[in-house]
Design a protein around this motif. Sequence first.
Motif, mmCIF file in Angstrom:
data_model
loop_
_atom_site.group_PDB
_atom_site.id
_atom_site.type_symbol
_atom_site.label_atom_id
_atom_site.label_comp_id
_atom_site.label_asym_id
_atom_site.label_seq_id
_atom_site.Cartn_x
_atom_site.Cartn_y
_atom_site.Cartn_z
ATOM 1 N N ASP A 1 21.530 30.983 -53.671
ATOM 2 C CA ASP A 1 21.749 29.568 -53.979
ATOM 3 C C ASP A 1 20.473 28.924 -54.544
ATOM 4 N N PRO A 2 19.952 29.449 -55.657
ATOM 5 C CA PRO A 2 18.669 28.959 -56.175
ATOM 6 C C PRO A 2 18.734 27.531 -56.702
ATOM 7 N N LEU A 3 17.603 26.860 -56.644
ATOM 8 C CA LEU A 3 17.446 25.529 -57.227
ATOM 9 C C LEU A 3 16.523 25.651 -58.430
ATOM 10 N N VAL A 4 17.009 25.234 -59.590
ATOM 11 C CA VAL A 4 16.206 25.245 -60.814
ATOM 12 C C VAL A 4 15.726 23.832 -61.086
ATOM 13 N N ILE A 5 14.428 23.674 -61.307
ATOM 14 C CA ILE A 5 13.867 22.365 -61.644
ATOM 15 C C ILE A 5 13.518 22.373 -63.129
ATOM 16 N N ASN A 6 14.144 21.478 -63.865
ATOM 17 C CA ASN A 6 14.034 21.458 -65.322
ATOM 18 C C ASN A 6 13.359 20.174 -65.794
ATOM 19 N N ASN A 7 12.385 20.352 -66.682
ATOM 20 C CA ASN A 7 11.702 19.182 -67.243
ATOM 21 C C ASN A 7 11.726 19.230 -68.773
ATOM 22 N N GLY A 8 12.808 19.781 -69.332
ATOM 23 C CA GLY A 8 12.925 19.798 -70.788
ATOM 24 C C GLY A 8 12.892 21.193 -71.372
ATOM 25 N N ILE A 9 13.157 21.264 -72.656
ATOM 26 C CA ILE A 9 13.362 22.533 -73.338
ATOM 27 C C ILE A 9 12.075 23.321 -73.589
ATOM 28 N N GLY B 1 11.397 25.748 -64.230
ATOM 29 C CA GLY B 1 11.598 26.062 -65.639
ATOM 30 C C GLY B 1 13.019 26.520 -65.893
ATOM 31 N N ALA B 2 13.628 26.015 -66.989
ATOM 32 C CA ALA B 2 15.021 26.329 -67.273
ATOM 33 C C ALA B 2 15.201 26.967 -68.644
ATOM 34 N N GLY B 3 14.164 27.647 -69.109
ATOM 35 C CA GLY B 3 14.276 28.403 -70.347
ATOM 36 C C GLY B 3 14.890 29.775 -70.078
ATOM 37 N N PRO B 4 14.780 30.700 -71.017
ATOM 38 C CA PRO B 4 15.370 32.027 -70.837
ATOM 39 C C PRO B 4 14.899 32.740 -69.570
ATOM 40 N N ALA B 5 13.615 32.647 -69.240
ATOM 41 C CA ALA B 5 13.100 33.317 -68.036
ATOM 42 C C ALA B 5 13.638 32.655 -66.773
ATOM 43 N N GLU C 1 16.796 17.677 -62.651
ATOM 44 C CA GLU C 1 15.960 17.149 -63.729
ATOM 45 C C GLU C 1 14.788 16.395 -63.107
ATOM 46 N N ALA C 2 13.599 16.972 -63.178
ATOM 47 C CA ALA C 2 12.417 16.347 -62.580
ATOM 48 C C ALA C 2 11.171 17.012 -63.122
#
Length: 305
Positions: free
Chosen positions: A26-34, A8-12, A75-76
């Motif tokens: 060195d975190p990895l963020v996985i984002n699937n949209g807003i 999740g790439a929202g505020p949290a 992005e996934a």
Amino acid sequence: MEKVIIIGAGPAGISAALYAARANMDPLVINNGIGALEKAEKIENYYGMEHPVSGKELFERGIAQAKALGVRILEAQVLGVGGFDTFQVKTTVGNFDTISVILATGSKRKTPAIPGIKEFEGRGVSYCAVCDAFFYRGKDVAVLGNSDFALHEAEELAPMAGSVTIYTDGKEPEFSKEASFTVNTMRIQSVEGDEKVTGLRLAYEPEKEPDLAASSEDLSQEAFARADGIFVALGTAGSAEMARQMGASLTEKGNIKVNEKMESTIPGLFAAGDCTGGLLQVSKAVYDGAQAGISASQYVRKKQR
């Protein structure tokens, strides 16, 4: 192996990433949209904002800030999370092993507005293939959805169930790979049953109606699809769904149960933001993320000693 994966790439999620990055994780963020933030036309009650910003703009600013600190953003779509001592995050672009996971994809999705879904929850309607597949050994099951999440749930059910059919409820399939299951694209009129689910009533599209000369009995048979269980897998897997699949405890309202350190009931699994309930505001999500990022970093250090 990753140290911290944030889903999740929202505020949290971004707040967690900032604190984990500063802790040298060195975190990895996985984002699937807003997500839900897209619906916020104006945000006026967040600290430091002289002028209102849209949810979209705030989301984009967060992404830019994280990237400026060197945070990796993938992005996934996340299909599920497995493991216990360490974890494996399954996505549409591959699987990633990690020491800790922070779930921050927002609150639980709404139940689809199909008559019978809510009424038969726990009596044939389920939201977790990993949790409940055992109860449908050798039986006919239906998966409701049209995305990779639905396909993933069907694959989880296949080794146990007698048959698996995916129902898209009138939507076109959006699978990233060819489905090895029967896919039915008719609209779902209702979920039917007595004490437990017995099947789905399907609504005929005008151009797809059968020969009107057929008897009413035949028409009824053709419009009814038998199923002993229905697994709802609309859209993408949410934080609560992933936590439940892993065996983490949820609250009575279906949120992820966490302590003051944002730890779930599974060591190494943290959650932040709307998926934990409470005040559904950006300010609360940012705090949750900060605490989760700190706690996950401390957890990783202890594991590495």
